[in-house]
Design a protein around this motif. Structure first.
Motif, PDB file in Angstrom:
ATOM      1  N   LEU A 291       1.099  -1.892  -6.144  1.00 16.17           N
ATOM      2  CA  LEU A 291       0.447  -1.092  -5.116  1.00 16.17           C
ATOM      3  C   LEU A 291      -1.050  -1.379  -5.165  1.00 16.17           C
ATOM      4  CD1 LEU A 291       2.298   2.325  -5.469  1.00 16.17           C
ATOM      5  CD2 LEU A 291       2.281   0.858  -3.436  1.00 16.17           C
TER       6      LEU A 291
ATOM      7  N   ALA B 259      -1.135  10.390  -3.286  1.00 15.78           N
ATOM      8  CA  ALA B 259      -1.945   9.438  -2.511  1.00 15.78           C
ATOM      9  C   ALA B 259      -1.507   9.396  -1.051  1.00 15.78           C
ATOM     10  CB  ALA B 259      -1.850   8.047  -3.131  1.00 15.78           C
ATOM     11  N   ALA B 260      -0.194   9.579  -0.819  1.00 13.97           N
ATOM     12  CA  ALA B 260       0.334   9.566   0.552  1.00 13.97           C
ATOM     13  C   ALA B 260       0.118  10.894   1.260  1.00 13.97           C
ATOM     14  CB  ALA B 260       1.820   9.239   0.526  1.00 13.97           C
TER      15      ALA B 260
ATOM     16  N   VAL C 225       2.138   8.646  -6.340  1.00 15.37           N
ATOM     17  CA  VAL C 225       2.294   8.014  -5.026  1.00 15.37           C
ATOM     18  C   VAL C 225       2.310   9.077  -3.934  1.00 15.37           C
ATOM     19  CG1 VAL C 225       3.742   6.509  -3.614  1.00 15.37           C
ATOM     20  CG2 VAL C 225       3.558   6.096  -6.077  1.00 15.37           C
TER      21      VAL C 225
ATOM     22  N   VAL D  91      -3.422   2.274  -5.241  1.00 18.61           N
ATOM     23  CA  VAL D  91      -3.294   3.321  -6.255  1.00 18.61           C
ATOM     24  C   VAL D  91      -2.674   2.717  -7.505  1.00 18.61           C
ATOM     25  CG1 VAL D  91      -1.020   4.094  -5.458  1.00 18.61           C
ATOM     26  CG2 VAL D  91      -2.482   5.669  -6.728  1.00 18.61           C
TER      27      VAL D  91
ATOM     28  N   THR E 131       0.845  -1.183   0.000  1.00 16.74           N
ATOM     29  CA  THR E 131       0.000   0.000   0.000  1.00 16.74           C
ATOM     30  C   THR E 131       0.885   1.240   0.000  1.00 16.74           C
ATOM     31  OG1 THR E 131      -0.108   0.205   2.402  1.00 16.74           O
ATOM     32  CG2 THR E 131      -1.733  -1.240   1.345  1.00 16.74           C
ATOM     33  N   VAL E 132       0.276   2.364  -0.302  1.00 20.43           N
ATOM     34  CA  VAL E 132       1.017   3.622  -0.272  1.00 20.43           C
ATOM     35  C   VAL E 132       1.557   3.878   1.124  1.00 20.43           C
ATOM     36  CG1 VAL E 132       0.778   6.125  -0.462  1.00 20.43           C
ATOM     37  CG2 VAL E 132      -0.213   4.642  -2.217  1.00 20.43           C
TER      38      VAL E 132
ATOM     39  N   ALA F 285       5.496   4.968   1.673  1.00 18.88           N
ATOM     40  CA  ALA F 285       5.635   6.428   1.579  1.00 18.88           C
ATOM     41  C   ALA F 285       6.826   6.952   2.360  1.00 18.88           C
ATOM     42  CB  ALA F 285       4.351   7.105   2.052  1.00 18.88           C
TER      43      ALA F 285
END
Length: 295
Positions: free
Chosen positions: A258, A212-213, A209, A261, A184-185, A189
């Motif tokens: 991922l 999204a983070a 990315v 996303v 996952t992000v 991150a």
């Protein structure tokens, strides 16, 4: 004077009347008269003369009508030469591609075509906005861009989509996340990252990315070559986004998607519109589509 006007003059010489010429060329007598008038304006001497209610050629007109035969013959030969060039399987086709596409496809492309048409291959590692200009130097340009970013300018360009390719996270096999099937992000991150140089096509991929983070990523290396980036990933120093289909993982590297996303790149063939008239170019595009479909 142009070819159409010379054709009308020749037809008048051979058929004898405006009506016959108009009937043969599927136009009106008025259109024939207008073309002859335009031709007359380019000549310093009369080309036609009235005879009763009809129109005949003067000696100068007859001489030009005879020359029109040579012009028609030469133009027919020129058109045949162009047609032969466009249809010839022996006319070379030049193809440029960014590095990972060149690495993945040039060899199979040469094998698949087996010299028909002959290929002239070149690798081009350029900034995203420089790809369209390459069509002036190559028949086919294989280019890439982030799916989430702006498309290619299409006003003077033909775009043939080849592939929408996911970008996956590359990690060292010894990384704490390497055993997971997907990430996952939030998982990644806070990691150190490798990105390409600013302005190059996938510079914006990490922005997806980061967005999204909701935080900037820590980019510690700028490396355009994916296999060089993978070697750094293998050291455990940083993560990278690598293409899932056209790049093979290095030993010591695993790639994971991922889950929350999608980060993709578009791989497209760019070319000038007139290039599609060539049989060899169409053959190369068909082969590239087959390679892209096969992964």
């Amino acid at each position: 004077m142009d070819e159409r006007q010379l054709t009308i003059l020749r037809e008048l010489s051979e058929r004898g009347s405006l009506v016959a010429v108009a009937r043969a060329l599927h136009v009106t007598p008025s259109a024939v008269s207008q073309q002859l008038a335009a031709l007359q304006r380019t000549s310093p001497t009369p080309l036609t003369a009235r005879r009763g209610r009809g129109l005949v050629l003067t000696p100068a007109g007859e001489a030009l009508a005879a020359a029109a035969v040579d012009v028609a013959t030469a133009m027919d030969a020129a058109r045949r030469a162009v047609a032969d060039h466009l249809e010839s399987p022996a006319t070379p086709v030049s193809v440029a591609a960014f590095h990972s596409a060149a690495l993945a496809w040039f060899g199979p492309l040469l094998t698949a075509l087996d010299g028909t048409p002959p290929l002239r291959c070149a690798d081009e590692d350029v900034a995203q906005d420089e790809f369209p200009a390459l069509v002036a130097d190559y028949d086919v340009v294989v280019a890439h861009r982030p799916e989430a970013g702006p498309g290619w300018p299409t006003r003077r360009l033909r775009v043939v989509p080849l592939l929408v390719e996911p970008l996956h996270v590359a990690l060292a096999t010894g990384h704490r996340l390497a055993d997971r099937e997907e990430l996952t992000v939030a998982d990644v991150a806070g990691e150190r990252w490798i990105s390409v140089h600013e302005g190059f096509p996938l510079a914006g991929a990490l922005d997806v990315v980061a967005a999204a983070a909701r935080r900037p990523l820590d980019v510690v290396h700028r490396i355009n070559e994916f296999f060089v980036a993978a070697s750094v990933v293998a050291s455990g120093d940083a993560l990278a986004l690598l293409p899932a289909r056209t790049t093979r993982p290095e030993p010591g590297v695993v790639v994971r998607p991922l889950a929350d996303v999608g980060v993709n790149r578009c791989v497209d063939a760019l070319l000038r519109p007139e290039a599609l008239a060539r049989r060899g170019v169409r053959t190369v595009l068909d082969a590239l589509r087959d390679l892209a479909a096969g992964g």
